[in-house]
Design an enzyme around this catalytic site. Structure first.
Site, PDB file in Angstrom:
ATOM      1  N   ASP A  24      -5.861   0.098  -0.046  1.00 46.93           N
ATOM      2  CA  ASP A  24      -6.098   0.402   1.284  1.00 46.93           C
ATOM      3  C   ASP A  24      -7.410  -0.520   1.851  1.00 46.93           C
ATOM      4  O   ASP A  24      -8.071  -0.808   1.062  1.00 46.93           O
ATOM      5  CB  ASP A  24      -5.794   1.553   2.166  1.00 46.93           C
ATOM      6  CG  ASP A  24      -7.036   2.442   1.793  1.00 46.93           C
ATOM      7  OD1 ASP A  24      -7.884   2.147   0.905  1.00 46.93           O
ATOM      8  OD2 ASP A  24      -7.168   3.466   2.296  1.00 46.93           O
ATOM      9  N   LYS A  32       0.824  -1.267   0.020  1.00 43.57           N
ATOM     10  CA  LYS A  32      -0.004  -0.007  -0.071  1.00 43.57           C
ATOM     11  C   LYS A  32       0.911   1.207   0.007  1.00 43.57           C
ATOM     12  O   LYS A  32       0.847   2.045  -1.009  1.00 43.57           O
ATOM     13  CB  LYS A  32      -0.787  -0.126   1.220  1.00 43.57           C
ATOM     14  CG  LYS A  32      -1.967   1.254   1.293  1.00 43.57           C
ATOM     15  CD  LYS A  32      -2.560   1.376   2.503  1.00 43.57           C
ATOM     16  CE  LYS A  32      -1.564   2.399   3.199  1.00 43.57           C
ATOM     17  NZ  LYS A  32      -2.404   3.228   4.565  1.00 43.57           N
TER      18      LYS A  32
END
Ligand code: SF4
Length: 231
Positions: free
Chosen positions: A156, A137
């Protein structure tokens, strides 16, 4: 007599694009996520984007923004952050979640940036993933925001949750979602998926009690897994 034709159902990819086009307009009503703002304010400085993204995990945006500002007011280069005692970094970034772990990761990452990368943030996924506390991420967001990559989607919890609610994908983890999204989202939209869905997730499609009645994309959303709606 001319017969009215039913509109053709959208293909899955066309539905994704239609949804993203609506979101592109709709998110203008809301504040940008904290890391996007930091990226704009610092002219996409890869170092500040990297550290702010590390701090942002499971932390509210306002807390991420103020913690980042406190840290960068004291030190804003890998060398100066690495020279701070861990306890000082902890105090500066408190109350971000897991601030003790994050302080350690921030310090170690800065030390490695200095030792292995000449004080610069690397521009490849493989190199970014070697830094302590940096996962896909964080790496994807740094590549998109600071290295202008058009080859990445940053996933995310918001992106994972909403793309499953929308029925674009059926996945169990953000890692699976990233790979599935590369298959269903046309490439020109990859860099903005995170900005659009995180903004939507913070304001409308919240984790609990999503505001479906106020949602600009509700006609395109099967609300998969949604059992209760909020106002
Ligand atoms: S309709 Fe509801 S579940 Fe679907 S995107 Fe909007 S807020 Fe989320």
């Amino acid at each position: 007599m001319q017969l009215l034709q039913e509109p053709r159902p959208l293909t899955p990819r066309a539905r994704v694009v239609e949804t993203l086009k609506i979101l592109q307009r709709a998110i203008r009503a809301f504040d940008e996520p904290a890391v996007e703002k930091i990226s704009e304010d610092t002219r996409e400085d890869p170092f500040q984007v990297l550290i702010a993204t590390m701090l942002s995990a499971q932390t509210r945006d306002a807390v991420t923004a103020s913690a980042s500002a406190r840290l960068f007011a004291v030190a804003r280069t890998p060398r100066t952050v690495a020279a701070l005692p861990t306890s000082r970094i902890q105090k500066l970034i408190y109350p971000v979640s897991f601030y003790r772990f994050k302080a350690r990761y921030v310090k170690d990452t800065c030390a490695q940036l200095v030792a292995r990368f000449g004080g610069r943030v690397p521009a490849t996924m493989a190199e970014l993933l070697t830094l302590p506390g940096v996962g896909r991420k964080t790496a994807n967001l740094v590549l998109i925001l600071s290295h202008a990559s058009r080859d990445n989607i940053c996933v995310d919890t918001h992106v994972h949750r909403i793309s499953n609610r929308l029925g674009w994908i059926r996945t169990r983890t953000p890692e699976e979602s990233e790979q599935a999204l590369y298959r269903v989202v046309p490439k020109r939209w990859w860099p903005v998926v995170n900005l659009f869905l995180v903004t939507w997730g913070q304001n409308v499609c919240r984790p609990v009690y999503p505001r479906c009645r106020a949602c600009a994309i509700s006609r395109l959303c099967p609300r998969i897994g949604v059992t209760r709606e909020g106002r």
